[in-house]
Scaffold this motif. Structure first.
Motif: not given
Length: 682
Positions: A124-134, A305-310
């Motif tokens: 979850l920390e990995e996902i929450n750290g996402l910032k860009t579309r890349a 998309l982060k919410a969806y991944f989480a």
């Protein structure tokens, strides 16, 4: 049917020892019958009513039938194997050590409660750290490597133009409810299911602490995921559309794939997944869906998309965490979706996890204990008899030209038969099982399986590989390898009884064999040639005759009301392939039984008051004895390509003239169908 099952080993000793024909049973347990109803009016109740009354649904099951009974017995056998392995002094890192370690860590309830959501936090920390579309695109790759197929999935399957080669298939995926119709229709209890799904997500976002981690309220996260998944659902193929093997095979080069979905970096995807080398083309099974995925990647916010991944990370982990997660998941997937009242005991759930992670390793031990060579040899004889009978049925098909018959015989002659267990076993030396957390081991197992599956891409198809483990109570036909497979676990009563007269065996396992053979010639399988390639080998008139006869089966099943409240009808089109296979399996196995009867291989007289022909159909019906909850009826009718058990008897048998004759069914009886209305294919 409360009786002790003989193991295959014991039955083999009986069959090969001092057994004589006069000692054979009829194969029909009279306690399973309900003779208060007429066979001519409700054959399912007549043949199975006693079994149904003596096996009422308990709180653990939403459906319980003969398949489930055997699966439960097999779980006990697998647990016995695991217990014996766990009780030995195992070499560190050996398969036995891995089995014991995974089972023990899954059974350690106190440790699971103590760890809580901790095993999930790094992801979850990995996902929450996402910032860009890349970052989003990189996360898709990480999750796919863990077997968590957000948005879409890529798998290794046969090239349908050259079935000897395995190529990459990109396939629609990423819905937590599993099927698009749950999001888009109000049929059945779909509205309540959507509400329950949002409640589940809200609860588990809070349990995981992702609401605090992300700074977004849990209910808002849940509704965001619902919005993203509904958008995806609108673009997905229906289950019916996915049954069309031609429309779901769309070969693309990397350049052509870019035109379909420009926001998916296909080259980077395949390179990162380790399958770019040797890749010339691949299949995009649902192009319109991948176009929408590309749009989602371009237009949905990074936070959405982060919410969806989480959510998909949490949902993937929930069954392997503390009881709070497990119970919340069961409240929705177990109770609301299927109607079960209580969850399975922990030992059953953990045994299933070990079986999923190291199925062939357990299978090897299972075969050594429960499936000797004698049973395999007996089954091989039955299969050969069924294949002979199918050849006869092909010749008898008045609706088919000699040209197509010749090609059908060619396909039949090349079917690969697999019985009991594989000739070679999978190597689990690369699977790492550690004493850290239950979920961490599940993730490593998923990574191991994904890497194994992807390693097949751009290589020749291995026809020796099995798609089921020996301990699986099921069977299958694979059109691209043109093979039928019967795992060891299905080769026991009520399917296969070496202590019973052959009439019952032909009605049970014989029909199963015929069913799988018929899949090579059903509405999907008939589109593959003898080499497993997607190819139209039919004359135009024969193809039209096939479709017209198949429509009779579609109409028969679609006319059946399966539930009054809410009013629900069966989906004859969705279940067509399985219904054709039942129809064909019955015809083929009945002919094989008659061949055996003419050769003196079964008792031609009455046994327990039933003729061989009657015993055949009673044994067939007994295979489908079951009880089921209304919630499960709704779920299966919407999702399953198999008809409900009752309909596989009462809707299928009126089309079988031999059944009508065996039980003297007359016009006016509920099981009667006029000859001109009966479906006849194989």
């Amino acid at each position: 049917m409360k009786k002790t099952l003989l193991t295959i080993a014991t039955m083999a000793l009986i069959a090969t020892g001092c057994q004589h024909k006069k000692e054979l049973t009829s194969g029909i347990d009279l306690n399973n019958l309900d003779t208060t109803v007429r066979a001519q009016d409700d054959f399912y109740r007549y043949a199975c009513g006693g079994w149904m009354d003596s096996h009422p649904l308990d709180a653990e099951h939403s459906r319980y039938g003969s398949f489930d009974f055997l699966a439960e017995e097999n779980q006990k056998q697998l647990k016995g194997i695991i217990d014996s392995v766990s009780g030995m002094k195992n070499t560190k890192g050996s398969v036995a050590d891995k089995i014991a370690t995974l089972y023990n860590i899954g059974m350690d309830s106190a440790r699971l409660q103590e760890q809580g959501a901790a095993p999930l936090q790094p992801f979850l920390e990995e996902i929450n750290g996402l910032k860009t579309r890349a970052d989003i695109k990189a996360q898709i790759l990480r999750m796919h490597k863990r077997g968590n197929y957000v948005l879409f999935g890529v798998f290794g399957e046969a090239d349908k133009d050259d079935a000897t080669k395995c190529i990459a298939w990109a396939y629609q995926s990423g819905l937590g409810l599993g099927d698009r119709d749950y999001y888009l229709t109000n049929e059945g209890n779909n509205v309540a299911i959507r509400e329950g799904y949002i409640k589940l997500m809200t609860t588990e976002f809070e349990l995981a602490g992702y609401d605090k981690l992300s700074g977004m309220p849990a209910d808002q996260l849940a509704r965001t995921v619902m919005q993203v998944e509904t958008r995806l659902a609108k673009a997905q193929n229906t289950r019916l559309e996915n049954r069309d093997p031609f429309s779901t095979f769309n070969r693309k080069t990397l350049e052509e794939a870019f035109a379909v979905a420009p926001n998916i970096d296909w080259k980077n995807y395949f390179e990162t997944m380790g399958i770019l080398n040797g890749l010339e083309t691949f299949n995009i099974a649902q192009p319109k869906y991948f176009y929408e995925v590309s749009e989602v990647l371009a237009t949905e916010s990074v936070d959405n998309l982060k919410a969806y991944f989480a959510w998909h990370q949490i949902n993937d982990a929930a069954s392997y965490l503390s009881d709070d997660f497990v119970n919340a998941s069961f409240e929705f997937y177990g109770k609301l979706l299927s109607g079960r009242e209580v969850n399975r005991p922990r030992w059953k759930r953990v045994t299933s996890t070990v079986d999923g992670a190291m199925g062939e390793a357990l299978g090897q031990l299972y075969v050594e204990r429960y499936f000797p060579a004698e049973a395999k040899a007996r089954m091989e004889t039955l299969v050969n008899n069924l294949m002979t009978a199918l050849g006869q049925r092909i010749d008898m098909a008045t609706w088919m030209s000699d040209t197509t018959k010749t090609r059908a015989h060619e396909k039949l002659s090349t079917i690969l038969v697999k019985i009991g267990y594989p000739n070679k076993w999978r190597d689990y030396s690369g699977l790492e099982i550690k004493d850290d957390s239950y979920y961490a081991n599940v993730v490593r197992s998923n990574e191991f399986d994904v890497a194994y599956m992807l390693s097949k891409i751009n290589k020749p198809v291995d026809r020796d590989e099995w798609q089921m483990t020996p301990q699986t109570v099921n069977a299958y036909y694979n059109p691209t390898t043109n093979e039928i497979c019967f795992p060891a676990a299905i080769l026991q009563p009520p399917f296969f009884n070496m202590n019973a007269d052959e009439a019952a065996n032909y009605g049970a396992i014989g029909v199963v064999i015929g069913h799988e053979l018929t899949h090579g010639f059903d509405d999907q399988g008939r589109n593959y040639d003898k080499n497993g390639n997607l190819s139209d080998w039919w004359t135009a008139s024969d193809a039209e005759n096939f479709k017209n006869n198949a429509q009779v089966i579609v109409d028969a099943f679609s006319a059946v009301k399966v539930l009054d409240d809410p009013e629900t009808y069966a989906n004859g089109q969705l279940t067509l392939g399985e219904n054709i296979a039942d129809n064909g399996g019955l015809h083929i196995s009945y002919l094989a039984m008659q061949n055996a009867k003419s050769q003196g291989q079964l008792n031609a007289g009455d046994m327990d008051g039933f003729t061989p022909e009657q015993r055949f159909f009673l044994a067939y019906a007994a295979v489908w004895a079951s009880n089921i909850r209304p919630e499960a009826i709704l779920q299966l009718t919407q999702m399953d390509v198999h008809a409900l058990a009752k309909n596989r008897v009462n809707v299928t048998l009126p089309h079988i003239t031999e059944f009508i004759d065996a039980f003297g069914v007359k016009e006016g009886d509920a099981m009667y169908l006029a000859p001109e209305k009966r479906a006849l294919l194989w």
